[in-house]
Scaffold this active site. Structure first.
Site, PDB file in Angstrom:
ATOM      1  N   HIS A 124     -36.221  27.112 -84.505  1.00 14.96           N
ATOM      2  CA  HIS A 124     -36.500  28.463 -83.993  1.00 14.96           C
ATOM      3  C   HIS A 124     -36.771  28.374 -82.494  1.00 14.96           C
ATOM      4  O   HIS A 124     -37.406  27.436 -82.024  1.00 14.96           O
ATOM      5  CB  HIS A 124     -37.698  29.083 -84.729  1.00 14.96           C
ATOM      6  N   GLU A 194     -29.812  34.006 -82.963  1.00 13.31           N
ATOM      7  CA  GLU A 194     -30.940  34.777 -82.436  1.00 13.31           C
ATOM      8  C   GLU A 194     -30.983  34.639 -80.917  1.00 13.31           C
ATOM      9  O   GLU A 194     -31.580  33.692 -80.394  1.00 13.31           O
ATOM     10  CB  GLU A 194     -32.256  34.243 -83.007  1.00 13.31           C
TER      11      GLU A 194
HETATM   12  P1  PGA Z   1     -38.158  39.689 -84.153  1.00 10.94           P
HETATM   13  O1  PGA Z   1     -38.128  38.111 -84.405  1.00 10.94           O
HETATM   14  O2  PGA Z   1     -37.486  40.339 -85.332  1.00 10.94           O
HETATM   15  O3  PGA Z   1     -39.602  40.034 -84.056  1.00 10.94           O
HETATM   16  O4  PGA Z   1     -37.415  39.935 -82.886  1.00 10.94           O
HETATM   17  C1  PGA Z   1     -37.030  37.481 -84.999  1.00 10.94           C
HETATM   18  C2  PGA Z   1     -37.258  35.994 -85.085  1.00 10.94           C
HETATM   19  O5  PGA Z   1     -37.857  35.420 -84.173  1.00 10.94           O
HETATM   20  O6  PGA Z   1     -36.860  35.357 -86.060  1.00 10.94           O
END
Ligand code: PGA
Length: 276
Positions: A124, A194
């Site tokens: 992540h 992401e």
């Molecule tokens: P968010 O986070 O939906 O709060 O933008 C997503 C993530 O970090 O997996």
């Protein structure tokens, strides 16, 4: 993987009481779901075993309704049957690459498995940023996850600068190449795209931008013949209002939801939209 995959990443949020209330609220509505989605809950480590216990209790009751007398089943059979009807699956938010040893503060993939996990989030961007996790370290963690029979959820994504310089393809491509050992046989892999600039900011890429990266990831992964099945998810400021249009994007198989997953009602709405 044919179902849509919807992941709740709670990050470092929710006490035991809050987690229990969340689960009660979410579970109340789950019987209306058609089960076209795989729901994965990734709470903090200390909540895993507790939530696994609560889920098992619920499922035991459901199993009794479906199966009738379950007294004759051995503990192993019972556990297997419960897992088969499980509607909410558990995942860790990270794991160590070693099975055990002198690694203060860490959790191994086998420990996650022991707590009822079937998945683990790896790489992540918050861990890459704050804990300086490298692609090479993440590759070792993916190996450990596979060894422990967990499905890795590999997070990748570019910064704002890389997007503006137009060098995000190279960056994402390298993240994929370096985080997955070329000779590792992988039955199932989840990749979550992401973009860092979208996480927790309310900024969401355009449909075209997501579609373009999803296709790039798909082509990149498809050349690795050691990966049998893979799913591509989008994550970053997903809300109930934008989930339908993101889920409709070509090659997007699900969502990784952070902030919006903390509210059981909103997360349920997102699951409900994906379940159609
Ligand atoms: P968010 O986070 O939906 O709060 O933008 C997503 C993530 O970090 O997996």
């Amino acid at each position: 993987m044919t179902k849509k995959i919807i992941i709740a990443n709670w990050k470092m949020n929710n006490s035991f009481d809050e987690a229990e209330i969340w689960l009660q609220n979410f579970s109340k509505r789950i019987s209306t779901i058609k089960e076209n989605s795989e729901i994965i809950l990734c709470p903090s480590f200390i909540l895993l075993d507790y939530l696994d216990g609560l889920l098992m209790d619920d499922e035991l009751q459901r199993l009794q309704k479906i199966h009738g007398n379950i007294d004759e089943l051995s503990e192993d059979e019972l556990e297997k049957k419960i897992f088969n009807i499980r509607q909410i699956h558990l995942g860790g938010q990270d794991c160590h690459f070693e099975k055990k040893g002198a690694f203060t503060g860490d959790i191994s993939a086998t420990m996650l498995k022991d707590c009822g996990c079937e998945y683990v989030i790896l790489g992540h961007s918050e861990r890459r940023q704050y804990l300086k996790e490298s692609d090479q370290l993440i590759a070792k963690k993916i190996n450990a996850a596979i060894d422990a029979d967990l499905i890795p959820i590999l997070c990748i994504g570019e910064s704002k600068e890389l997007r503006q310089n137009n060098s995000y393809h190279d960056f994402i491509g390298k993240q994929i190449e370096n985080s997955i050992s070329a000779d590792l046989e992988i039955e199932n892999l989840i990749i979550a795209y992401e973009p860092i600039w979208s996480i927790g900011t309310g900024l969401v890429p355009t449909i075209k931008q997501i579609e373009e990266v999803a296709e790039y990831i798909k082509n990149k992964i498809a050349v690795n013949k050691n990966i049998k099945n893979f799913a591509i998810l989008y994550g970053g400021s997903v809300k109930k209002e934008n989930s339908a249009e993101i889920l409709a994007i070509k090659n997007i198989d699900g969502l990784l939801v952070g902030g919006a997953s903390l509210n059981a009602d909103e997360f349920f709405e997102i699951v409900n939209i994906s379940d159609k």
